[in-house]
Design a protein around this motif. Structure first.
Motif, PDB file in Angstrom:
ATOM      1  N   LEU A 102       0.849  -0.759  -0.443  1.00 32.54           N
ATOM      2  CA  LEU A 102      -0.204   0.014   0.368  1.00 32.54           C
ATOM      3  C   LEU A 102       0.994   1.352   0.094  1.00 32.54           C
ATOM      4  O   LEU A 102       0.367   2.458  -0.946  1.00 32.54           O
ATOM      5  N   ARG A 103       1.699   0.975   0.585  1.00 25.98           N
ATOM      6  CA  ARG A 103       2.511   2.403   1.221  1.00 25.98           C
ATOM      7  C   ARG A 103       3.281   2.724  -0.177  1.00 25.98           C
ATOM      8  O   ARG A 103       3.432   3.918  -1.178  1.00 25.98           O
ATOM      9  N   GLN A 104       3.650   1.205  -1.451  1.00 21.11           N
ATOM     10  CA  GLN A 104       4.827   1.351  -2.508  1.00 21.11           C
ATOM     11  C   GLN A 104       3.337   2.056  -3.297  1.00 21.11           C
ATOM     12  O   GLN A 104       4.125   2.912  -4.376  1.00 21.11           O
ATOM     13  N   MET A 105       1.904   1.721  -3.428  1.00 21.05           N
ATOM     14  CA  MET A 105       1.345   2.133  -4.578  1.00 21.05           C
ATOM     15  C   MET A 105       0.723   3.411  -4.069  1.00 21.05           C
ATOM     16  O   MET A 105       0.872   4.439  -4.661  1.00 21.05           O
ATOM     17  N   LEU A 106       0.937   4.156  -3.198  1.00 17.22           N
ATOM     18  CA  LEU A 106       0.590   5.702  -2.227  1.00 17.22           C
ATOM     19  C   LEU A 106       1.918   5.949  -2.947  1.00 17.22           C
ATOM     20  O   LEU A 106       1.947   7.318  -3.330  1.00 17.22           O
ATOM     21  N   TRP A 107       3.201   5.597  -2.600  1.00 17.35           N
ATOM     22  CA  TRP A 107       4.070   6.922  -3.677  1.00 17.35           C
ATOM     23  C   TRP A 107       3.670   7.255  -4.624  1.00 17.35           C
ATOM     24  O   TRP A 107       4.312   7.842  -5.701  1.00 17.35           O
ATOM     25  N   ARG A 108       3.870   5.401  -5.754  1.00 14.82           N
ATOM     26  CA  ARG A 108       4.049   5.680  -7.401  1.00 14.82           C
ATOM     27  C   ARG A 108       2.912   6.324  -7.572  1.00 14.82           C
ATOM     28  O   ARG A 108       2.653   7.625  -8.883  1.00 14.82           O
ATOM     29  N   MET A 109       1.444   7.446  -6.729  1.00 16.50           N
ATOM     30  CA  MET A 109       0.752   7.874  -7.309  1.00 16.50           C
ATOM     31  C   MET A 109       1.019   9.251  -6.724  1.00 16.50           C
ATOM     32  O   MET A 109       0.873  10.469  -8.032  1.00 16.50           O
ATOM     33  N   GLY A 110       2.006   9.126  -5.584  1.00 16.56           N
ATOM     34  CA  GLY A 110       2.948  10.969  -5.857  1.00 16.56           C
ATOM     35  C   GLY A 110       3.436  11.572  -6.789  1.00 16.56           C
ATOM     36  O   GLY A 110       3.693  12.061  -7.123  1.00 16.56           O
ATOM     37  N   VAL A 111       4.233  10.004  -7.211  1.00 19.37           N
ATOM     38  CA  VAL A 111       5.261  10.563  -8.341  1.00 19.37           C
ATOM     39  C   VAL A 111       4.754  10.683  -9.514  1.00 19.37           C
ATOM     40  O   VAL A 111       4.998  11.567  -9.845  1.00 19.37           O
ATOM     41  N   ASN A 112       3.733   9.761  -9.860  1.00 20.44           N
ATOM     42  CA  ASN A 112       2.404   9.696 -11.187  1.00 20.44           C
ATOM     43  C   ASN A 112       1.815  11.590 -11.173  1.00 20.44           C
ATOM     44  O   ASN A 112       2.322  12.338 -12.029  1.00 20.44           O
ATOM     45  N   LEU A 113       1.456  12.268  -9.714  1.00 20.57           N
ATOM     46  CA  LEU A 113       0.862  13.224 -10.292  1.00 20.57           C
ATOM     47  C   LEU A 113       1.995  14.242 -10.937  1.00 20.57           C
ATOM     48  O   LEU A 113       1.989  15.318 -11.244  1.00 20.57           O
TER      49      LEU A 113
END
Length: 210
Positions: A102-113
């Protein structure tokens, strides 16, 4: 039957929510048991705030009257349960994926934005990027500024935009850290967190002079 509570304007919004075709001034006055002039005054204020709009003429065999309907902004003004649903969703994701994933997914979301916003930061030096980031965070409701009390450049945000969610799911902070790190192209260290009962969220910019 619509339960009418709150101010008169809130009551009008609730009545209009219950019909797709809208309601006339006479219909609203009858439902609220107030005068037509009072309804007109409330509608004028709601129109000014872009919460209601005039719709099609309502012809019932007598004198045609103008109906009023909610705007999209008006619909969004009424209570929603986004935090409740997001809490359920995050809880389910954490159970399904595990905390690390979940932490990795949220990190990816931040990077993508951040990558979608990259053109706004291209060609800027670190100070200019900091200024652009603060402007972005302000627009998102973080109430962010540079913390003048810190020796090393530190961003201080006094409003956590998902405070209640972050208290139950601290993994959400990964999104903020990824967004800030990617936009500044610098590693950051979160030194304070409102979800952990600190007075503000603070993000120290590391190697700022490099």
């Amino acid at each position: 039957m619509v339960k009418l509570t709150g101010s008169r304007q809130e009551q009008i919004l609730k009545l209009l929510l219950s019909t797709t075709s809208g309601m006339s001034i006479d219909e609203l006055a009858a439902q609220l048991e107030i005068s037509r002039n009072a309804v007109k005054q409330h509608l004028t204020g709601l129109e000014k705030d872009q919460l209601v709009q005039e719709a099609a003429l309502n012809s019932t065999g007598g004198r045609p009257s103008r109906n009023y309907t909610l705007t999209e902004q008006g619909r969004n003004r009424l209570p929603k349960q986004y935090p409740w649903f997001c809490n359920l969703l995050l809880g389910e994701l954490k159970t399904e994926l595990g905390e690390a994933a979940l932490r990795q997914m949220l990190w990816r979301m931040g990077v993508n934005l951040a990558q979608s916003l990259a053109p706004q930061f291209s060609g800027k030096d670190l100070v200019q990027k900091q200024s652009a980031l603060l402007e972005l965070m302000q627009s998102l409701g973080y109430h962010a500024e540079m913390d003048a009390e810190q020796a090393q450049p530190t961003i201080k945000a006094v409003n956590c935009v998902y405070h209640d969610l972050a208290q139950q799911h601290p993994e959400l902070c990964e999104f903020d850290r990824a967004l800030i790190t990617t936009l500044l192209d610098k590693p950051i260290e979160q030194t304070a967190c409102m979800a952990l009962q600190d007075c503000a969220c603070k993000f120290k910019i590391c190697n700022a002079g490099a």
